[in-house]
Design a protein around this motif. Structure first.
Motif, PDB file in Angstrom:
ATOM      1  N   ILE A   9       0.958  -1.032   0.319  1.00 50.30           N
ATOM      2  CA  ILE A   9       0.057   0.077  -0.068  1.00 50.30           C
ATOM      3  C   ILE A   9       0.868   1.221  -0.116  1.00 50.30           C
ATOM      4  N   VAL A  10       0.612   2.073  -0.857  1.00 50.19           N
ATOM      5  CA  VAL A  10       1.653   3.229  -1.059  1.00 50.19           C
ATOM      6  C   VAL A  10       0.845   4.406  -0.928  1.00 50.19           C
ATOM      7  N   ASP A  11       1.533   5.629  -0.593  1.00 50.88           N
ATOM      8  CA  ASP A  11       1.109   7.043  -0.699  1.00 50.88           C
ATOM      9  C   ASP A  11       1.564   7.457  -1.774  1.00 50.88           C
ATOM     10  N   PHE A  12       0.443   8.260  -2.747  1.00 49.70           N
ATOM     11  CA  PHE A  12       1.159   8.697  -3.948  1.00 49.70           C
ATOM     12  C   PHE A  12       0.492  10.092  -4.070  1.00 49.70           C
ATOM     13  N   GLY A  13       1.296  11.073  -3.575  1.00 52.66           N
ATOM     14  CA  GLY A  13       0.469  12.280  -3.532  1.00 52.66           C
ATOM     15  C   GLY A  13      -0.828  12.496  -2.787  1.00 52.66           C
ATOM     16  N   PHE A  14      -2.017  12.749  -3.376  1.00 55.22           N
ATOM     17  CA  PHE A  14      -3.015  12.770  -2.692  1.00 55.22           C
ATOM     18  C   PHE A  14      -3.686  11.309  -2.599  1.00 55.22           C
ATOM     19  N   PHE A  15      -3.047  10.345  -3.232  1.00 57.05           N
ATOM     20  CA  PHE A  15      -4.077   9.118  -3.126  1.00 57.05           C
ATOM     21  C   PHE A  15      -2.958   7.975  -2.594  1.00 57.05           C
ATOM     22  N   THR A  16      -4.080   7.386  -1.930  1.00 56.60           N
ATOM     23  CA  THR A  16      -3.545   6.234  -1.046  1.00 56.60           C
ATOM     24  C   THR A  16      -4.224   4.739  -1.965  1.00 56.60           C
ATOM     25  N   PHE A  17      -3.178   3.745  -2.483  1.00 59.60           N
ATOM     26  CA  PHE A  17      -3.828   2.476  -3.127  1.00 59.60           C
ATOM     27  C   PHE A  17      -2.602   1.662  -2.806  1.00 59.60           C
ATOM     28  N   ASP A  18      -3.015   0.243  -3.724  1.00 58.14           N
ATOM     29  CA  ASP A  18      -2.135  -0.670  -3.628  1.00 58.14           C
ATOM     30  C   ASP A  18      -1.071  -0.358  -4.729  1.00 58.14           C
ATOM     31  N   GLY A  19       0.191  -0.850  -4.721  1.00 61.32           N
ATOM     32  CA  GLY A  19       1.103  -0.585  -5.850  1.00 61.32           C
ATOM     33  C   GLY A  19       0.626  -0.838  -7.168  1.00 61.32           C
ATOM     34  N   GLY A  20      -0.033  -2.000  -7.395  1.00 60.15           N
ATOM     35  CA  GLY A  20      -0.505  -2.565  -8.789  1.00 60.15           C
ATOM     36  C   GLY A  20      -1.370  -1.387  -9.116  1.00 60.15           C
ATOM     37  N   THR A  21      -1.812  -0.575  -8.905  1.00 61.88           N
ATOM     38  CA  THR A  21      -2.656   0.691  -9.252  1.00 61.88           C
ATOM     39  C   THR A  21      -1.810   1.479 -10.259  1.00 61.88           C
ATOM     40  N   LEU A  22      -0.455   1.524  -9.969  1.00 68.34           N
ATOM     41  CA  LEU A  22       0.046   2.460 -10.816  1.00 68.34           C
ATOM     42  C   LEU A  22       0.195   1.693 -12.398  1.00 68.34           C
ATOM     43  N   LEU A  23       0.214   0.372 -12.481  1.00 66.63           N
ATOM     44  CA  LEU A  23       0.410  -0.322 -13.868  1.00 66.63           C
ATOM     45  C   LEU A  23      -0.915  -0.672 -14.084  1.00 66.63           C
ATOM     46  N   PHE A  24      -1.744  -1.220 -13.322  1.00 69.16           N
ATOM     47  CA  PHE A  24      -3.080  -1.878 -13.638  1.00 69.16           C
ATOM     48  C   PHE A  24      -3.975  -1.007 -14.722  1.00 69.16           C
ATOM     49  N   PRO A  25      -3.993   0.240 -14.694  1.00 64.52           N
ATOM     50  CA  PRO A  25      -4.896   0.753 -15.641  1.00 64.52           C
ATOM     51  C   PRO A  25      -4.515   0.505 -17.199  1.00 64.52           C
ATOM     52  N   LEU A  26      -3.225   0.119 -17.179  1.00 64.17           N
ATOM     53  CA  LEU A  26      -2.898  -0.142 -18.745  1.00 64.17           C
ATOM     54  C   LEU A  26      -3.378  -1.514 -19.090  1.00 64.17           C
ATOM     55  N   SER A  27      -3.752  -2.337 -18.415  1.00 65.08           N
ATOM     56  CA  SER A  27      -4.503  -3.449 -18.647  1.00 65.08           C
ATOM     57  C   SER A  27      -5.951  -3.051 -19.451  1.00 65.08           C
ATOM     58  N   TYR A  28      -6.469  -2.082 -18.694  1.00 62.54           N
ATOM     59  CA  TYR A  28      -7.886  -1.593 -19.370  1.00 62.54           C
ATOM     60  C   TYR A  28      -7.714  -0.873 -20.755  1.00 62.54           C
ATOM     61  N   ILE A  29      -6.700  -0.276 -20.981  1.00 62.86           N
ATOM     62  CA  ILE A  29      -6.280   0.311 -22.141  1.00 62.86           C
ATOM     63  C   ILE A  29      -6.128  -0.846 -23.153  1.00 62.86           C
ATOM     64  N   PHE A  30      -5.167  -1.659 -22.670  1.00 65.71           N
ATOM     65  CA  PHE A  30      -5.081  -2.738 -23.600  1.00 65.71           C
ATOM     66  C   PHE A  30      -6.453  -3.562 -24.013  1.00 65.71           C
ATOM     67  N   GLY A  31      -7.136  -3.757 -22.982  1.00 62.94           N
ATOM     68  CA  GLY A  31      -8.537  -4.399 -23.079  1.00 62.94           C
ATOM     69  C   GLY A  31      -9.506  -3.296 -24.309  1.00 62.94           C
ATOM     70  N   ASP A  32      -9.272  -2.201 -24.072  1.00 64.26           N
ATOM     71  CA  ASP A  32     -10.170  -1.305 -25.229  1.00 64.26           C
ATOM     72  C   ASP A  32      -9.655  -1.442 -26.370  1.00 64.26           C
ATOM     73  N   VAL A  33      -8.378  -1.551 -26.690  1.00 63.97           N
ATOM     74  CA  VAL A  33      -7.771  -1.677 -27.856  1.00 63.97           C
ATOM     75  C   VAL A  33      -7.977  -2.975 -28.426  1.00 63.97           C
ATOM     76  N   LEU A  34      -7.907  -4.116 -27.759  1.00 60.84           N
ATOM     77  CA  LEU A  34      -8.465  -5.368 -28.119  1.00 60.84           C
ATOM     78  C   LEU A  34      -9.956  -5.477 -28.582  1.00 60.84           C
ATOM     79  N   THR A  35     -10.626  -4.977 -27.890  1.00 59.04           N
ATOM     80  CA  THR A  35     -12.056  -5.162 -28.128  1.00 59.04           C
ATOM     81  C   THR A  35     -12.648  -4.100 -29.435  1.00 59.04           C
ATOM     82  N   GLU A  36     -11.786  -2.989 -29.537  1.00 56.77           N
ATOM     83  CA  GLU A  36     -12.144  -1.950 -30.596  1.00 56.77           C
ATOM     84  C   GLU A  36     -11.596  -2.557 -31.897  1.00 56.77           C
TER      85      GLU A  36
END
Length: 237
Positions: free
Chosen positions: A37-64
Motif C-alpha cells: 500500500i503506497v501513498d502517491f501524492g493525494f492518493f492511497t492505493f495498492d502498488g499495482g494501481t500504478l500499472l493496472f490501468p494499462l490493462s484496461y487500455i489494452f482491453g479497450d484496444v483489443l475490443t475496438e
C-alpha cells in the motif's frame, strides 16, 4: 480501409499475440505489486494501481480492433495466468525452506498470497474486464464506430468501479477499518480512471495504427456475449 470480402474467423493477425502478451504481463506485475500500500501524492492505493490501468487500455484496444470474442479469449488467458501464478506462489511458500535460507517470513509477507486475496483479485478482474469489453463493444455498434473517447471512458468508469469495489470488499472486509477501505476504493478508482482519460490520445493512436496494420475494424453486431462461450468465432464486421 479496404476490408476482406469474406473474412475468415481463423485468419491470423500480426500484432494480436503481442497485445495479448503485454496485457497478461501488466496483469501479473500488477498483482504482485499490489502487496504494498503506497501513498502517491493525494492518493492511497495498492502498488499495482500504478500499472493496472494499462490493462484496461489494452482491453479497450483489443475490443475496438479485434472484437469482443477475441478479447474474451485474452481475458481468460490472463485469468489462467494469474491463477497459475498465485497457486505457484502459495505452493512454494508452503514447501519447507532449506535450512540455510532465512527469508521465509519475507517471502510470506510479499508473495504468501492468501486464498481470500487470490479470490478477490480473480473475481474483480473477470467482472471488471468483461464489463469493460461488453460496454465498449455495444457502444461501438450504437455509435457506428464514432466517439471512441466517449466509449473508452464510459466502459472504464463502469469496469473500474466494479473491479475496484469488488476487490477491496472481498479482500479486506473485516480486516481494514471502513474508513481505510473507502479511501482505498476512492483513490484507486479516481487514479485508474484518470490514467485512462489521460492516455486517451495514445489509445486513439494505437487503435488507428492497429486497424491499418491488421486491416481489421470489428463490429460486434451478432456476437454471443456470454463470457463462457469460448468456442465461438467472430461473425460480424
Amino acid at each position: 480501409m479496404t476490408k476482406p470480402a469474406n473474412p475468415s474467423p481463423m485468419r491470423g493477425f500480426r500484432h494480436l499475440d503481442t497485445i495479448t502478451a503485454l496485457f497478461v504481463t501488466v496483469l501479473l506485475i500488477s498483482n504482485v505489486a499490489s502487496t504494498k500500500i503506497v501513498d502517491f501524492g493525494f492518493f492511497t492505493f495498492d502498488g499495482g494501481t500504478l500499472l493496472f490501468p494499462l490493462s484496461y487500455i489494452f482491453g479497450d484496444v483489443l475490443t475496438e480492433v479485434y472484437g469482443y470474442a477475441r478479447s474474451r479469449k485474452v481475458i481468460w488467458t490472463g485469468f489462467v495466468a494469474a491463477l497459475v501464478m498465485a497457486v505457484t506462489f502459495m505452493v512454494v511458500g508452503g514447501l519447507p525452506a532449506a535450512p540455510e535460507w532465512t527469508y521465509q517470513e519475507a517471502y510470506d509477507q510479499i508473495l504468501g498470497l492468501t486464498p481470500r486475496i487470490v479470490m478477490a483479485s480473480l473475481i474483480a478482474y473477470v467482472v471488471g474486464s468483461f464489463s469493460n469489453s461488453f460496454i465498449l463493444a455495444k457502444l461501438k455498434v450504437v455509435t457506428q464506430g464514432q466517439k471512441l473517447w466517449m466509449r473508452t471512458i464510459s466502459s472504464t468508469l463502469v469496469g473500474q468501479v466494479l473491479d475496484t469495489g469488488l476487490f477491496i470488499a472481498i479482500a479486506f472486509w473485516g480486516l481494514f477499518p471502513p474508513g481505510l477501505m473507502v479511501t482505498l476504493i476512492v483513490s484507486n478508482y479516481i487514479f485508474k480512471c484518470g490514467v485512462e482519460i489521460l492516455f486517451t490520445p495514445i489509445t486513439y493512436w494505437l487503435t488507428s495504427w492497429l486497424k491499418r496494420q491488421e486491416n481489421e475494424d470489428f463490429y460486434d453486431r451478432s456476437t454471443n456475449f456470454n463470457p463462457f462461450h469460448l468456442l465461438s468465432h467472430p461473425a460480424s464486421r
